[in-house]
Design a protein around this motif. Structure first.
Motif, PDB file in Angstrom:
ATOM      1  N   GLU A   1       0.839  -1.190   0.000  1.00 40.51           N
ATOM      2  CA  GLU A   1       0.000   0.000   0.000  1.00 40.51           C
ATOM      3  C   GLU A   1       0.876   1.242   0.000  1.00 40.51           C
ATOM      4  O   GLU A   1       1.822   1.347   0.783  1.00 40.51           O
ATOM      5  N   LEU A   2       0.576   2.148  -0.916  1.00 38.70           N
ATOM      6  CA  LEU A   2       1.352   3.392  -0.984  1.00 38.70           C
ATOM      7  C   LEU A   2       0.740   4.398  -0.026  1.00 38.70           C
ATOM      8  O   LEU A   2      -0.419   4.766  -0.159  1.00 38.70           O
ATOM      9  N   ASP A   3       1.519   4.825   0.949  1.00 37.28           N
ATOM     10  CA  ASP A   3       0.982   5.719   1.972  1.00 37.28           C
ATOM     11  C   ASP A   3       1.246   7.183   1.648  1.00 37.28           C
ATOM     12  O   ASP A   3       0.472   8.064   1.975  1.00 37.28           O
ATOM     13  N   ASP A   4       2.380   7.434   1.016  1.00 30.50           N
ATOM     14  CA  ASP A   4       2.719   8.823   0.684  1.00 30.50           C
ATOM     15  C   ASP A   4       3.683   8.820  -0.481  1.00 30.50           C
ATOM     16  O   ASP A   4       4.485   7.903  -0.636  1.00 30.50           O
ATOM     17  N   PHE A   5       3.577   9.848  -1.295  1.00 33.93           N
ATOM     18  CA  PHE A   5       4.453   9.956  -2.462  1.00 33.93           C
ATOM     19  C   PHE A   5       4.663  11.433  -2.771  1.00 33.93           C
ATOM     20  O   PHE A   5       3.707  12.196  -2.870  1.00 33.93           O
ATOM     21  N   GLN A   6       5.922  11.837  -2.846  1.00 31.42           N
ATOM     22  CA  GLN A   6       6.231  13.249  -3.152  1.00 31.42           C
ATOM     23  C   GLN A   6       7.439  13.328  -4.058  1.00 31.42           C
ATOM     24  O   GLN A   6       8.345  12.515  -3.949  1.00 31.42           O
ATOM     25  N   ILE A   7       7.438  14.350  -4.899  1.00 32.37           N
ATOM     26  CA  ILE A   7       8.661  14.627  -5.665  1.00 32.37           C
ATOM     27  C   ILE A   7       9.018  16.090  -5.465  1.00 32.37           C
ATOM     28  O   ILE A   7       8.153  16.965  -5.547  1.00 32.37           O
ATOM     29  N   ASN A   8      10.281  16.329  -5.167  1.00 29.39           N
ATOM     30  CA  ASN A   8      10.749  17.704  -5.033  1.00 29.39           C
ATOM     31  C   ASN A   8      11.994  17.895  -5.883  1.00 29.39           C
ATOM     32  O   ASN A   8      12.746  16.955  -6.112  1.00 29.39           O
ATOM     33  N   ALA A   9      12.200  19.131  -6.299  1.00 34.17           N
ATOM     34  CA  ALA A   9      13.439  19.439  -7.005  1.00 34.17           C
ATOM     35  C   ALA A   9      14.484  19.788  -5.954  1.00 34.17           C
ATOM     36  O   ALA A   9      14.226  20.574  -5.048  1.00 34.17           O
ATOM     37  N   VAL A  10      15.663  19.165  -6.048  1.00 33.26           N
ATOM     38  CA  VAL A  10      16.713  19.419  -5.059  1.00 33.26           C
ATOM     39  C   VAL A  10      17.257  20.835  -5.208  1.00 33.26           C
ATOM     40  O   VAL A  10      17.459  21.556  -4.260  1.00 33.26           O
ATOM     41  N   SER A  11      17.539  21.238  -6.429  1.00 34.34           N
ATOM     42  CA  SER A  11      18.003  22.598  -6.662  1.00 34.34           C
ATOM     43  C   SER A  11      17.245  23.142  -7.863  1.00 34.34           C
ATOM     44  O   SER A  11      16.515  22.417  -8.526  1.00 34.34           O
ATOM     45  N   GLY A  12      17.417  24.416  -8.164  1.00 37.80           N
ATOM     46  CA  GLY A  12      16.612  25.026  -9.222  1.00 37.80           C
ATOM     47  C   GLY A  12      17.076  24.654 -10.624  1.00 37.80           C
ATOM     48  O   GLY A  12      18.008  23.881 -10.804  1.00 37.80           O
ATOM     49  N   GLY A  13      16.383  25.183 -11.620  1.00 30.96           N
ATOM     50  CA  GLY A  13      16.800  24.979 -13.004  1.00 30.96           C
ATOM     51  C   GLY A  13      16.029  23.867 -13.679  1.00 30.96           C
ATOM     52  O   GLY A  13      15.430  23.017 -13.030  1.00 30.96           O
ATOM     53  N   GLU A  14      16.050  23.876 -15.007  1.00 31.93           N
ATOM     54  CA  GLU A  14      15.267  22.904 -15.763  1.00 31.93           C
ATOM     55  C   GLU A  14      15.833  21.493 -15.647  1.00 31.93           C
ATOM     56  O   GLU A  14      15.123  20.515 -15.798  1.00 31.93           O
ATOM     57  N   ASP A  15      17.139  21.397 -15.399  1.00 33.09           N
ATOM     58  CA  ASP A  15      17.723  20.060 -15.269  1.00 33.09           C
ATOM     59  C   ASP A  15      17.890  19.676 -13.793  1.00 33.09           C
ATOM     60  O   ASP A  15      18.757  18.915 -13.429  1.00 33.09           O
ATOM     61  N   ALA A  16      17.000  20.245 -12.946  1.00 34.21           N
ATOM     62  CA  ALA A  16      17.108  19.981 -11.508  1.00 34.21           C
ATOM     63  C   ALA A  16      17.034  18.486 -11.211  1.00 34.21           C
ATOM     64  O   ALA A  16      16.359  17.731 -11.904  1.00 34.21           O
ATOM     65  N   LEU A  17      17.699  18.092 -10.172  1.00 32.49           N
ATOM     66  CA  LEU A  17      17.666  16.717  -9.703  1.00 32.49           C
ATOM     67  C   LEU A  17      16.331  16.500  -8.988  1.00 32.49           C
ATOM     68  O   LEU A  17      15.962  17.259  -8.109  1.00 32.49           O
ATOM     69  N   GLY A  18      15.601  15.435  -9.402  1.00 32.10           N
ATOM     70  CA  GLY A  18      14.336  15.115  -8.738  1.00 32.10           C
ATOM     71  C   GLY A  18      14.589  14.226  -7.532  1.00 32.10           C
ATOM     72  O   GLY A  18      15.353  13.273  -7.606  1.00 32.10           O
ATOM     73  N   ASP A  19      13.982  14.566  -6.434  1.00 36.88           N
ATOM     74  CA  ASP A  19      14.145  13.820  -5.184  1.00 36.88           C
ATOM     75  C   ASP A  19      12.777  13.231  -4.835  1.00 36.88           C
ATOM     76  O   ASP A  19      11.883  13.956  -4.428  1.00 36.88           O
ATOM     77  N   ALA A  20      12.609  11.925  -5.052  1.00 36.43           N
ATOM     78  CA  ALA A  20      11.314  11.299  -4.803  1.00 36.43           C
ATOM     79  C   ALA A  20      11.320  10.601  -3.455  1.00 36.43           C
ATOM     80  O   ALA A  20      12.322  10.016  -3.064  1.00 36.43           O
ATOM     81  N   ARG A  21      10.216  10.687  -2.737  1.00 37.59           N
ATOM     82  CA  ARG A  21      10.063   9.966  -1.477  1.00 37.59           C
ATOM     83  C   ARG A  21       8.778   9.179  -1.559  1.00 37.59           C
ATOM     84  O   ARG A  21       7.763   9.714  -1.964  1.00 37.59           O
TER      85      ARG A  21
END
Ligand code: MN
Length: 508
Positions: free
Chosen positions: A446-466
């Motif tokens: 069961e998926l309880d939570d899911f988020q994606i954030n950009a670590v730093s700015g810019g179009e090629d930002a690193l995506g940080d998924a939890r």
């Protein structure tokens, strides 16, 4: 005799914090967090509640063996079994502490403990003596102290000090008190029990009315010389006093409080970030000191003032809490040496193997992302820090998705020598990918939570998924994944959560 000018910081992130919903951590995560607390300069790490489960016992023991720079304690109820287990778990610490507690309020004694005040008094003194046989460093807590009868509370405190308690904690267990009242409470208890001046009086405030930090600071004004706190203020219900708020209160208003402390405040942001990454729980943007907006100035009139003189609207500097600008530092041509140098200046000391792995990850990232910022590097290293053995590793994935077709995902994972590939449909590409992983694992998670954030700015930002998944018995596992591709980051996070589940199930 305690130093009257110094406040001891007692961190209970790993005990009061960890026992709150969604905050559970595995052994490796707890050790990593404990090391960061040590680096931040906390005086006492409450590593857990040894008797509560074999897992807790094991992690208290591991932390006691690992952390050498501060006191390591375990919580115990006031009974022989708890105290013996607490001692067993902490005995190899550089400075072990047993922290026993019993409630002293009428309400708790009558309904929870079903004991008479006389029995509570006797038990408190007797069990303090038992703990004292093991170690000179014994802390006694009078649970629900702020709602206890003052005469009785004073009597219990006298009893436990006579029995050898060296720290006496008076918790506001239910977050009920008010700052001026808490100040008077500490003043009055010191007047009634002068012996308290020869041991350390401690406060432990909860945030049910949003007053935990205010109450802690008031307690310090009233004579408390130990403050019990947690990083980001996590803890039971609305949480505990946030260590960053209490210590920055003391720092910014140094002339007002006039006390010293051992915390290196420039480690605050890193501690806060590490805890968020481990648990997958972010702090609110407007959170004091560590929130994303805590140092942001949006209004034009404020910005104008700031440019003229930062002190117009800034009572503390971002640097004082360890907040660094996201500097452009490295790119794909940077070598291992430059990478290692940058890590050192960010305060990370990795061993050869960790460094090698982190550098590989950096190279992978630099291939896809032109500019690698400090935040990206910290994200890479944090990932290294709290890894668990990989039951599954990601081989490849293919996603087919669009606005007119059902999303499908084909995922290939490696388990030991075996490669397993499964395909699934889903409600969007990420759902399809997660379902395909479920098929490989052979469980419906069961998926309880899911988020994606950009670590730093810019179009090629690193995506940080939890992601947070729920396994058997409702246990939650937080996973994290990084990639410049958000779908890949999500898949990696899900696989990481699954690996944690396998790791913890094996440990149990
Ligand atoms: Mn508490």
């Amino acid at each position: 005799m305690t130093d009257r000018n110094r406040v001891i910081f007692f961190d209970t992130t790993l005990r009061d914090g960890e026992q709150s919903p969604g905050m559970s951590m595995n052994l490796r995560e707890k050790i990593e967090m404990a090391k960061q607390l040590e680096r931040m300069g906390v005086d006492v790490v409450e590593a857990g509640f040894a008797i509560s489960s074999p897992g807790d016992f094991q992690s208290v023991k591991a932390i006691a063996e690992t952390i050498r720079g501060c006191t390591v304690g375990s919580l115990a109820r006031a009974n022989p079994k708890d105290i013996d287990a607490a001692w067993d778990a902490v005995k190899d610490a550089a400075d072990p502490r047993i922290h026993l507690f019993i409630a002293t309020s009428e309400l708790h004694m009558q309904y929870k403990l079903k004991m008479t005040p006389e029995e509570v008094y006797e038990t408190a003194a007797e069990m303090t003596k038992r703990a004292k046989k093991y170690t000179s460093n014994v802390q006694f807590s009078a649970e629900d102290a702020t709602r206890s009868d003052m005469d009785f509370l004073a009597r219990v405190i006298r009893g436990v000090i006579a029995a050898g308690a060296t720290t006496v904690n008076l918790p506001d267990t239910v977050g009920y008190t008010a700052p001026d009242e808490h100040y008077r409470f500490f003043k009055e208890i010191h007047e009634r029990v002068p012996e308290l001046h020869h041991v350390t009086a401690s406060c432990h405030c909860h945030n049910d009315l949003g007053l935990a930090a205010a109450n802690s600071l008031a307690a310090i004004r009233g004579g408390a010389r130990q403050a019990e706190c947690t990083v980001n203020g996590i803890g039971e219900r609305a949480g505990n006093a946030a260590i960053e708020e209490v210590v920055m209160g003391l720092r910014v208003r140094k002339n007002y409080y006039q006390v010293e402390y051992g915390i290196d405040t420039t480690e605050i942001m890193r501690s806060s970030g590490l805890l968020s990454r481990i648990t997958g729980v972010k702090v609110q943007p407007n959170k004091a000191v560590v929130g994303e907006n805590a140092f942001a100035h949006e209004a034009g009139i404020h910005q104008h003032g700031m440019l003229e003189n930062a002190e117009t609207y800034e009572i503390m500097t971002p640097a004082s809490v360890g907040l660094k600008e996201s500097n452009l530092v490295l790119g794909k041509h940077s070598g291992k040496h430059a990478f290692e140098d940058r890590l050192k200046s960010l305060g990370y000391a990795l061993n050869e193997e960790e460094l090698g792995e982190a550098f590989n990850r950096f190279k992978e990232l630099a291939d896809r992302k032109k500019q690698v910022y400090d935040k990206d590097i910290e994200a890479i290293v944090a990932k290294e820090a709290v890894q668990v053995p990989k039951t599954f590793t990601l081989g490849s994935y293919v996603i087919n998705s669009g606005n007119k077709i059902a999303a499908t995902a084909t995922i290939r994972l490696t388990r030991g020598e075996k490669e397993i590939e499964k395909a699934a449909h889903g409600d969007g590409p990420i759902d399809a990918a997660f379902q395909a992983i479920d098929k490989i694992v052979g469980r419906r998670l069961e998926l309880d939570d899911f988020q994606i954030n950009a670590v730093s700015g810019g179009e090629d930002a690193l995506g940080d998924a939890r992601v947070v998944i729920r396994g058997e018995e409702g246990r939650m596992y937080a996973g994290r994944g990084l990639s410049t591709d958000v779908i890949e980051a999500s898949i990696r996070a899900y696989v990481n959560a699954v690996n944690k589940m396998y790791y913890e199930e094996r440990e149990r």
